[in-house]
Design an enzyme around this catalytic site. Structure first.
Site, mmCIF file in Angstrom:
data_model
loop_
_atom_site.group_PDB
_atom_site.id
_atom_site.type_symbol
_atom_site.label_atom_id
_atom_site.label_comp_id
_atom_site.label_asym_id
_atom_site.label_seq_id
_atom_site.Cartn_x
_atom_site.Cartn_y
_atom_site.Cartn_z
ATOM 1 C CB CYS A 404 -2.549 -5.599 2.184
ATOM 2 S SG CYS A 404 -3.581 -5.892 3.573
HETATM 3 N N1 LIG Z 1 -0.911 -4.761 5.496
HETATM 4 C C1 LIG Z 1 -1.401 -6.006 5.516
HETATM 5 N N2 LIG Z 1 -2.512 -6.258 6.197
HETATM 6 N N3 LIG Z 1 -0.694 -6.980 4.859
HETATM 7 C C2 LIG Z 1 -1.206 -8.348 4.686
HETATM 8 C C3 LIG Z 1 -0.069 -9.292 4.371
HETATM 9 C C4 LIG Z 1 -0.519 -10.708 4.048
HETATM 10 C C5 LIG Z 1 0.633 -11.678 3.912
HETATM 11 N N4 LIG Z 1 0.182 -12.951 3.369
HETATM 12 C C6 LIG Z 1 1.314 -11.916 5.281
HETATM 13 O O1 LIG Z 1 0.902 -12.808 5.981
HETATM 14 O O2 LIG Z 1 2.244 -11.193 5.637
#
Ligand SMILES: NC(=[NH2+])NCCC[C@H](N)C(=O)O
Length: 415
Positions: A404
Site C-alpha cells: 500500500c
Molecule cells: N492498497 C491498499 N491496501 N491501500 C490501503 C489504504 C488505507 C487507507 N487508510 C484507506 O482506507 O484508503
C-alpha cells in the site's frame, strides 16, 4: 538472495528516461513513497474514522518506521522518490501551483470572501510552504488574517479544517498506477482521499522527470484505486471490485488498457465490500513469478471475469471463472502457487487484518513484509521466499502495508 537491481541510469547517474512496470515482481528499480508528515498529527479520535485511520499514530515513530522501510529498499538498489520532494519541485511551475490551489480552495466551505483571501495567500507563498499546506491542510485559525469581518470564520470552530489534511498520502499505491510505460492517475472513491488525485496528477504533469510520461485510463473516471490493480504478468491485469473500485471503474480501466495495448487480458475480481478487504492487495499479492500470498478465507470464493479486446475497439467479457484458474491461463503458466497466511482461521484473520497479505516484491522471491505477521512470514520463507521484515506498529494504524505504501515506477523486465 540479494536482488541485483539492474539500473538503467546514464553514466552521469541521471534516472532512467523510460521507466516502465510490467509485473508485480520484476527487480524494483524506482519506487514512489511518501514519508508521513504533519498531516498525521491532524488525526484525533474525533476524526480518525472519517480520515480512514484505525487509530491515532505516534507520528515520530511512524516516521522512523518509514525511514527504515525506505532504507531497506535502498539497500537492495532501489531508487526511492519521496512524494513531498516531487511535489515541491513540481510547484515551481506556475501551472502546478494553480492546479494545487484550485484543488484546495473550496468556496462551498469557505464562502467567496474567505476563499479569495486563502487563494491569494497560497499564491504568495513558496513552493515548500504551498506543498506543506496542500499535504497538511489548514485549520480556520491557521488561515491568513483578512480584512473585514467574516461570518464563516466567526461561525467555525478555530480547529475546523478549512483545507482537509491528507494523511492517506502515505499510501502512494492507490493514487497512481504504472502499467507499462504509462501512468494511470486513479479516481479515489472516498472524500477523505479525493484531493490526492489532484496532487498526484500535478506531480506527473509538471515535474520535469515525468513531463513526457504517457497516461493510461482517463483521470476522474469512475472510481479505481491502485490497491485493486495487480500486474500479474506482462499483459495480464487483475482489478479487484469491492469497497473502492466499482464495476464501472474496472470496465473503464480495462477498456483503456486493452485499447492502448497495455494488456491482453484483464481479470475483474469481485471482492467483499468491507474495510478489512478494501482492496484486492489486502487479500492477495504476488511474491514470485508464479506465486501469490493469499488470505485462505477468500481462496475458494475468489472468481474473475476475464475481459479481452474484441479486436474492433470493444471488449468481450467472458464467464466467471475461479480466479486462480483464470490467472494461470492468462499468465500462460501451469498454475499459481498459493501461500496461505496464518496457521489457523484466527491467526489468518489477525494477520490479514495486519496486512500480512500486503507484501511488496523487490524482486522475484524477495518481498518486504510487516514483522508482526510472524506466521505468514514463516510460511513465505518455508515456500522459498526471502522476507525483509519491517516494523509497522504505527504505520499500520492507517490499515496499509508495504505494498500500500509504495508505487513502483520502474521495474526491470522478468527474465
Ligand atoms: N492498497 C491498499 N491496501 N491501500 C490501503 C489504504 C488505507 C487507507 N487508510 C484507506 O482506507 O484508503
Amino acid at each position: 538472495m540479494t536482488a541485483h537491481i539492474a539500473r538503467t541510469e546514464h553514466l552521469d547517474g541521471t534516472p532512467n528516461p523510460a521507466p516502465r512496470v510490467d509485473s508485480e515482481v520484476g527487480p524494483l528499480r524506482t519506487v514512489l513513497l511518501h514519508r508521513p508528515g504533519a498531516e498525521l498529527k491532524r488525526l484525533t479520535p474525533r476524526n480518525n474514522d472519517q480520515l480512514l485511520f484505525d487509530g491515532v499514530p505516534w507520528v515520530d515513530r511512524a516516521q522512523e518506521e518509514h525511514d527504515a522501510f525506505a532504507e531497506v529498499l535502498r539497500g537492495r538498489g532501489t531508487e526511492v522518490l519521496l512524494l513531498s520532494d516531487l511535489l515541491v519541485a513540481a510547484l515551481h511551475d506556475d501551472r502546478a501551483r494553480i492546479a494545487g490551489i484550485h484543488s484546495a480552495v473550496n468556496e462551498r466551505r469557505l464562502g467567496i470572501d474567505l476563499a479569495d483571501a486563502l487563494r491569494s495567500h497560497l499564491t504568495s507563498i513558496s513552493p515548500e510552504q504551498l506543498a506543506t499546506a496542500l499535504m497538511t491542510g489548514m485549520t480556520f485559525e491557521e488561515l491568513p488574517a483578512a480584512e473585514g469581518a467574516s461570518l464563516v470564520r466567526k461561525m467555525h470552530h478555530p480547529i475546523d479544517f478549512a483545507v482537509d489534511p491528507l494523511p492517506n498520502l502515505l499510501f502512494t499505491r492507490d493514487s497512481s498506477v504504472w502499467v507499462g510505460d504509462r501512468v494511470a492517475i486513479t479516481s479515489l472513491a472516498l472524500p477523505a482521499r479525493d484531493r490526492e488525485t489532484a496532487l498526484t496528477d500535478l506531480i506527473y504533469a509538471y515535474h520535469p522527470r515525468f513531463r513526457k510520461t504517457g497516461r493510461a485510463y482517463g483521470a476522474h473516471s469512475a472510481p479505481v484505486e491502485g490497491g485493486d490493480v495487480l500486474l500479474l504478468a506482462p499483459g495480464v491485469l487483475a482489478i479487484g471490485v469491492g469497497e473502492r473500485t466499482t464495476p464501472a471503474g474496472a470496465e473503464s480501466f480495462a477498456r483503456s488498457a486493452l485499447r492502448d495495448g497495455l494488456a491482453h487480458t484483464v481479470l475483474a475480481v469481485p471482492i467483499t465490500q468491507e474495510r478489512a478487504t478494501m482492496h484486492l492487495d489486502t487479500v492477495c499479492t504476488m511474491v514470485d513469478r508464479d506465486a501469490v500470498v493469499m488470505y485462505p478465507a477468500v481462496r475458494d470464493n475468489l472468481f474473475a471475469y476475464p475481459v479481452r479486446s474484441d479486436g474492433d475497439g470493444g471488449v468481450v467479457v467472458h464467464d466467471r471463472t475461479p480466479f486462480l484458474d483464470a490467472a494461470a491461463e492468462a499468465m500462460g503458466i501451469e498454475k499459481l502457487r498459493v501461500i496461505d497466511t496464518g496457521l489457523d482461521a484466527v491467526t489468518a484473520e489477525r494477520e490479514q487484518w495486519d496486512d500480512g497479505n500486503n507484501t511488496l516484491a523487490v524482486g522475484p522471491g524477495l518481498v518486504v513484509a510487516y514483522e508482526r505477521n510472524v506466521e505468514t512470514n514463516a510460511r513465505l520463507e518455508d515456500a522459498g521466499v526471502e522476507v525483509l521484515r519491517i516494523s509497522g506498529s504505527e504505520l499500520g494504524s492507517g490499515r496499509g502495508g508495504p505494498r500500500c505504501m509504495s508505487c513502483p515506477i520502474d521495474r526491470a523486465a522478468l527474465k
